[in-house]
Design a protein around this motif. Structure first.
Motif, PDB file in Angstrom:
ATOM      1  N   PHE A   1     -60.558  48.349  26.706  1.00 39.74           N
ATOM      2  CA  PHE A   1     -59.987  47.531  25.750  1.00 39.74           C
ATOM      3  C   PHE A   1     -60.823  47.616  24.626  1.00 39.74           C
ATOM      4  CE2 PHE A   1     -58.140  45.559  29.614  1.00 39.74           C
ATOM      5  CZ  PHE A   1     -56.969  45.338  29.294  1.00 39.74           C
ATOM      6  N   ARG A   2     -60.291  47.059  23.404  1.00 39.08           N
ATOM      7  CA  ARG A   2     -60.800  47.020  22.282  1.00 39.08           C
ATOM      8  C   ARG A   2     -60.626  45.848  21.543  1.00 39.08           C
ATOM      9  NH1 ARG A   2     -58.538  48.775  17.606  1.00 39.08           N
ATOM     10  NH2 ARG A   2     -56.422  49.545  17.776  1.00 39.08           N
ATOM     11  N   PRO A   3     -61.398  45.053  20.568  1.00 35.01           N
ATOM     12  CA  PRO A   3     -60.968  43.910  19.915  1.00 35.01           C
ATOM     13  C   PRO A   3     -60.009  44.109  18.820  1.00 35.01           C
ATOM     14  CG  PRO A   3     -63.181  44.470  19.532  1.00 35.01           C
ATOM     15  CD  PRO A   3     -62.913  45.528  20.474  1.00 35.01           C
ATOM     16  N   VAL A   4     -59.253  43.289  18.578  1.00 33.35           N
ATOM     17  CA  VAL A   4     -58.370  43.433  17.551  1.00 33.35           C
ATOM     18  C   VAL A   4     -58.249  42.009  16.980  1.00 33.35           C
ATOM     19  CG1 VAL A   4     -55.998  43.865  16.768  1.00 33.35           C
ATOM     20  CG2 VAL A   4     -56.846  45.094  18.447  1.00 33.35           C
ATOM     21  N   GLN A   5     -58.313  42.059  15.331  1.00 31.54           N
ATOM     22  CA  GLN A   5     -58.529  40.805  14.804  1.00 31.54           C
ATOM     23  C   GLN A   5     -57.158  40.683  14.049  1.00 31.54           C
ATOM     24  OE1 GLN A   5     -61.218  40.467  11.402  1.00 31.54           O
ATOM     25  NE2 GLN A   5     -61.373  38.241  11.563  1.00 31.54           N
ATOM     26  N   VAL A   6     -56.550  39.413  14.221  1.00 33.53           N
ATOM     27  CA  VAL A   6     -55.204  39.174  13.638  1.00 33.53           C
ATOM     28  C   VAL A   6     -55.134  37.914  12.919  1.00 33.53           C
ATOM     29  CG1 VAL A   6     -52.698  38.724  14.329  1.00 33.53           C
ATOM     30  CG2 VAL A   6     -53.947  40.304  15.732  1.00 33.53           C
ATOM     31  N   TRP A   7     -54.948  38.037  11.574  1.00 29.56           N
ATOM     32  CA  TRP A   7     -54.658  36.919  10.704  1.00 29.56           C
ATOM     33  C   TRP A   7     -53.326  36.280  10.942  1.00 29.56           C
ATOM     34  CZ3 TRP A   7     -58.812  34.616   8.083  1.00 29.56           C
ATOM     35  CH2 TRP A   7     -59.897  35.568   8.107  1.00 29.56           C
ATOM     36  N   VAL A   8     -53.026  34.989  10.863  1.00 29.48           N
ATOM     37  CA  VAL A   8     -52.019  34.309  10.843  1.00 29.48           C
ATOM     38  C   VAL A   8     -51.773  33.243  10.075  1.00 29.48           C
ATOM     39  CG1 VAL A   8     -51.480  35.013  13.456  1.00 29.48           C
ATOM     40  CG2 VAL A   8     -52.635  32.834  12.884  1.00 29.48           C
ATOM     41  N   PRO A   9     -50.690  32.735   9.530  1.00 29.32           N
ATOM     42  CA  PRO A   9     -50.569  31.757   8.785  1.00 29.32           C
ATOM     43  C   PRO A   9     -51.094  30.364   9.366  1.00 29.32           C
ATOM     44  CG  PRO A   9     -48.419  32.622   8.788  1.00 29.32           C
ATOM     45  CD  PRO A   9     -49.183  33.402   9.823  1.00 29.32           C
ATOM     46  N   ASP A  10     -51.892  29.391   8.516  1.00 28.15           N
ATOM     47  CA  ASP A  10     -52.418  28.264   9.202  1.00 28.15           C
ATOM     48  C   ASP A  10     -51.135  27.184   8.877  1.00 28.15           C
ATOM     49  OD1 ASP A  10     -53.691  25.803   9.785  1.00 28.15           O
ATOM     50  OD2 ASP A  10     -55.253  25.921   8.290  1.00 28.15           O
ATOM     51  N   VAL A  11     -50.555  26.826  10.267  1.00 31.68           N
ATOM     52  CA  VAL A  11     -49.434  25.996  10.043  1.00 31.68           C
ATOM     53  C   VAL A  11     -49.782  24.426   9.926  1.00 31.68           C
ATOM     54  CG1 VAL A  11     -48.175  27.376  11.698  1.00 31.68           C
ATOM     55  CG2 VAL A  11     -49.571  25.672  12.761  1.00 31.68           C
ATOM     56  N   ARG A  12     -51.146  24.375   9.755  1.00 24.71           N
ATOM     57  CA  ARG A  12     -51.568  22.849   9.544  1.00 24.71           C
ATOM     58  C   ARG A  12     -51.554  22.647   7.892  1.00 24.71           C
ATOM     59  NH1 ARG A  12     -56.943  23.814  12.561  1.00 24.71           N
ATOM     60  NH2 ARG A  12     -56.639  25.614  11.357  1.00 24.71           N
ATOM     61  N   THR A  13     -51.440  23.414   7.056  1.00 23.60           N
ATOM     62  CA  THR A  13     -51.566  23.212   5.693  1.00 23.60           C
ATOM     63  C   THR A  13     -50.133  22.856   5.021  1.00 23.60           C
ATOM     64  OG1 THR A  13     -50.947  25.517   5.174  1.00 23.60           O
ATOM     65  CG2 THR A  13     -53.220  25.181   5.648  1.00 23.60           C
ATOM     66  N   PRO A  14     -50.353  22.040   4.064  1.00 30.50           N
ATOM     67  CA  PRO A  14     -49.116  21.447   3.438  1.00 30.50           C
ATOM     68  C   PRO A  14     -48.319  22.551   2.779  1.00 30.50           C
ATOM     69  CG  PRO A  14     -50.918  20.112   2.924  1.00 30.50           C
ATOM     70  CD  PRO A  14     -51.586  21.341   3.403  1.00 30.50           C
ATOM     71  N   SER A  15     -48.850  23.629   2.261  1.00 33.55           N
ATOM     72  CA  SER A  15     -47.884  24.673   1.949  1.00 33.55           C
ATOM     73  C   SER A  15     -47.237  25.352   2.839  1.00 33.55           C
ATOM     74  CB  SER A  15     -49.016  25.688   1.019  1.00 33.55           C
ATOM     75  OG  SER A  15     -49.900  26.316   2.010  1.00 33.55           O
ATOM     76  N   PHE A  16     -47.843  25.584   3.879  1.00 32.14           N
ATOM     77  CA  PHE A  16     -46.946  26.104   4.866  1.00 32.14           C
ATOM     78  C   PHE A  16     -45.758  25.411   5.390  1.00 32.14           C
ATOM     79  CE2 PHE A  16     -45.460  26.798   9.240  1.00 32.14           C
ATOM     80  CZ  PHE A  16     -45.648  28.150   9.562  1.00 32.14           C
ATOM     81  N   ALA A  17     -45.947  24.004   5.535  1.00 32.25           N
ATOM     82  CA  ALA A  17     -45.013  22.849   5.905  1.00 32.25           C
ATOM     83  C   ALA A  17     -43.787  23.079   4.749  1.00 32.25           C
ATOM     84  CB  ALA A  17     -45.534  21.553   5.963  1.00 32.25           C
ATOM     85  N   ALA A  18     -44.196  22.931   3.347  1.00 29.22           N
ATOM     86  CA  ALA A  18     -43.395  23.190   2.322  1.00 29.22           C
ATOM     87  C   ALA A  18     -42.583  24.310   2.380  1.00 29.22           C
ATOM     88  CB  ALA A  18     -44.051  23.024   1.024  1.00 29.22           C
ATOM     89  N   GLU A  19     -43.194  25.367   2.747  1.00 31.80           N
ATOM     90  CA  GLU A  19     -42.361  26.823   2.791  1.00 31.80           C
ATOM     91  C   GLU A  19     -41.507  26.956   3.925  1.00 31.80           C
ATOM     92  OE1 GLU A  19     -41.060  30.640   1.883  1.00 31.80           O
ATOM     93  OE2 GLU A  19     -42.204  29.052   0.643  1.00 31.80           O
ATOM     94  N   ALA A  20     -41.940  26.457   5.049  1.00 25.34           N
ATOM     95  CA  ALA A  20     -40.886  26.285   6.207  1.00 25.34           C
ATOM     96  C   ALA A  20     -39.604  25.334   5.888  1.00 25.34           C
ATOM     97  CB  ALA A  20     -41.654  25.831   7.477  1.00 25.34           C
ATOM     98  N   ALA A  21     -40.066  24.152   5.370  1.00 26.86           N
ATOM     99  CA  ALA A  21     -38.749  23.541   4.983  1.00 26.86           C
ATOM    100  C   ALA A  21     -37.772  24.088   3.971  1.00 26.86           C
ATOM    101  CB  ALA A  21     -39.352  22.255   4.323  1.00 26.86           C
ATOM    102  N   ARG A  22     -38.351  25.003   2.943  1.00 25.79           N
ATOM    103  CA  ARG A  22     -37.535  25.668   1.997  1.00 25.79           C
ATOM    104  C   ARG A  22     -36.842  26.789   2.496  1.00 25.79           C
ATOM    105  NH1 ARG A  22     -37.307  30.137  -0.730  1.00 25.79           N
ATOM    106  NH2 ARG A  22     -39.175  31.012   0.185  1.00 25.79           N
ATOM    107  N   GLN A  23     -37.337  27.485   3.772  1.00 23.88           N
ATOM    108  CA  GLN A  23     -36.818  28.503   4.241  1.00 23.88           C
ATOM    109  C   GLN A  23     -35.607  27.799   5.128  1.00 23.88           C
ATOM    110  OE1 GLN A  23     -39.329  31.651   6.020  1.00 23.88           O
ATOM    111  NE2 GLN A  23     -40.380  31.458   4.128  1.00 23.88           N
ATOM    112  N   ALA A  24     -35.967  26.672   5.925  1.00 25.61           N
ATOM    113  CA  ALA A  24     -35.084  26.139   6.840  1.00 25.61           C
ATOM    114  C   ALA A  24     -33.846  25.779   6.064  1.00 25.61           C
ATOM    115  CB  ALA A  24     -35.763  24.757   7.502  1.00 25.61           C
ATOM    116  N   ALA A  25     -33.836  25.028   4.702  1.00 14.94           N
ATOM    117  CA  ALA A  25     -32.990  24.668   4.084  1.00 14.94           C
ATOM    118  C   ALA A  25     -31.974  25.671   3.521  1.00 14.94           C
ATOM    119  CB  ALA A  25     -33.451  23.915   2.710  1.00 14.94           C
ATOM    120  N   LEU A  26     -32.774  26.951   3.251  1.00 15.63           N
ATOM    121  CA  LEU A  26     -31.868  27.928   2.903  1.00 15.63           C
ATOM    122  C   LEU A  26     -31.002  28.527   3.619  1.00 15.63           C
ATOM    123  CD1 LEU A  26     -34.669  30.318   0.827  1.00 15.63           C
ATOM    124  CD2 LEU A  26     -32.567  29.030  -0.359  1.00 15.63           C
ATOM    125  N   VAL A  27     -31.544  28.624   5.003  1.00 17.55           N
ATOM    126  CA  VAL A  27     -30.797  28.981   6.234  1.00 17.55           C
ATOM    127  C   VAL A  27     -29.749  28.175   6.508  1.00 17.55           C
ATOM    128  CG1 VAL A  27     -30.926  29.605   8.777  1.00 17.55           C
ATOM    129  CG2 VAL A  27     -32.476  30.341   7.299  1.00 17.55           C
TER     130      VAL A  27
END
Length: 68
Positions: A19-45
């Motif tokens: 095996f070898r290590p792999v670093q993965v960056w993911v969005p921080d779901v605790r931030t207000p900007s993430f919540a706002a973007e998720a709400a925006r996309q949900a409204a679009l859908v």
């Protein structure tokens, strides 16, 4: 054994197993900007269901599975 030594030993064993290590960056779901973007996309859908004829088009051009 210190934390650093335990981690080092664990990584050594994992490398020995192929095996070898792999670093993965993911969005921080605790931030207000993430919540706002998720709400925006949900409204679009949600709004797309009322304004789009995409599904009607797909159903119009799709052949029934039984006819193949």
């Amino acid at each position: 054994m210190s934390v650093r030594e335990r981690v080092s030993e664990h990584r050594r064993r994992m490398r020995e197993r192929g095996f070898r290590p792999v670093q993965v960056w993911v969005p921080d779901v605790r931030t207000p900007s993430f919540a706002a973007e998720a709400a925006r996309q949900a409204a679009l859908v949600a709004h797309a269901d009322r304004t789009s004829d995409d599904q009607a088009f797909i159903e119009a051009v799709a052949a029934p599975w039984d006819d193949e």
